[in-house]
Design an enzyme around this catalytic site. Structure first.
Site, PDB file in Angstrom:
ATOM      1  N   TYR A  51       0.935  -0.923   0.071  1.00 54.99           N
ATOM      2  CA  TYR A  51       0.116   0.245  -0.035  1.00 54.99           C
ATOM      3  C   TYR A  51       1.037   1.328   0.241  1.00 54.99           C
ATOM      4  CZ  TYR A  51      -3.224   3.557   1.292  1.00 54.99           C
ATOM      5  OH  TYR A  51      -4.030   4.884   1.325  1.00 54.99           O
ATOM      6  N   LYS A  54       1.175   4.362  -3.043  1.00 55.18           N
ATOM      7  CA  LYS A  54       0.912   5.701  -2.923  1.00 55.18           C
ATOM      8  C   LYS A  54       2.327   6.268  -3.223  1.00 55.18           C
ATOM      9  CE  LYS A  54      -2.566   5.207  -2.513  1.00 55.18           C
ATOM     10  NZ  LYS A  54      -3.875   6.306  -2.999  1.00 55.18           N
TER      11      LYS A  54
END
Length: 257
Positions: A151, A155
């Site tokens: 994750y 980003k």
């Protein structure tokens, strides 16, 4: 009045961005993953002009969605998923890690295939500071799966996409935003930031006549990208990887002008 697409606007920050933009009089098109969520999205933002549907975990559906889209003054790439606590990776029907495909590859593919927008807004995070740039293995085929790292890396890649598009398309304003830790389904009830507050900067970037800079990363936290994150070689390699995985290079869609 600007014509703006907000992906992932059935709930959370995306819904708040859409509400703020419609309240300001802009022509806003919502996006939802399914027809059921599209109905809920339109009910939550009744002033929206339309809702488009497409599951960004599917290359076929992402391509089909792009084919239905006209030109927008701005696109807010808000849609995203988080599987930070997952013990096993989840592959999409295309054989890719779902976090990378939804959070990174899908916004690239939409942008590459739709008519080129005047502005791009990518939702990043301060967790990008803990991301890893390993373009050789974005789906964790050889590395040990780590949902948190996946994750954070997604980003980081979102931020890099903003920089890459700003460099490749100088006449398109492209920026990344860290909205903070937000009280959403993804962020959890204990997060300190209200979704309406988190939506203000991306909504401003999408529509304000004052938002005229490109290639920026907007945040109120301490971490900021370094020069290594603006390395042209790295940015070109990310675009090339996305082009390979998504089957579409920049300039192949109707976005060329």
């Amino acid at each position: 009045m600007k014509h703006i697409l907000v992906t992932g606007s059935a709930d959370g920050i995306g819904q708040q961005i859409a509400q703020q933009l419609t309240a300001a009089g802009h022509h806003v098109v919502l996006h939802a993953r399914t027809e059921e969520r599209a109905v809920a999205a339109k009910a939550a933002v009744p002033a929206a002009a339309d809702v488009v549907v497409g599951d960004l975990a599917s290359l076929e559906q992402t391509r089909a969605l792009a084919a239905t889209l006209g030109r927008f003054d701005a696109v807010v790439h808000n849609a995203g998923i988080a599987r930070m606590d997952s013990s096993e990776r989840a592959l999409t029907e295309d054989g890719l890690d779902s976090t990378f495909q939804v959070n990174v590859l899908a916004p690239y593919l939409l942008t590459a295939l739709m008519p080129r927008p005047g502005r791009l807004v990518f939702m990043s995070s301060a967790l990008a500071a803990e991301g890893v740039t390993d373009l050789r293995d974005v789906s964790y085929e050889t590395r040990q799966w780590n949902g948190y790292e996946a994750y954070c890396s997604s980003k980081l890649y979102c931020m890099l996409l903003a920089f890459a598009f700003a460099r490749r398309w100088p006449d398109t304003l492209s920026n990344a935003v860290d909205p903070g830790w937000v009280r959403t389904r993804m962020g959890g009830a204990g997060a300190p930031t209200d979704p309406a507050d988190a939506a203000r900067v991306p909504a401003w970037l999408a529509a304000s006549d004052e938002a005229l800079d490109s290639g920026g990363y907007l945040t109120d936290r301490d971490w900021h990208p370094g020069e290594q994150h603006r390395d042209p070689v790295l940015l070109d390699e990310l675009l090339a990887l996305c082009a390979h995985l998504g089957g579409a290079r920049l300039g192949e869609g109707p976005g060329t002008r």
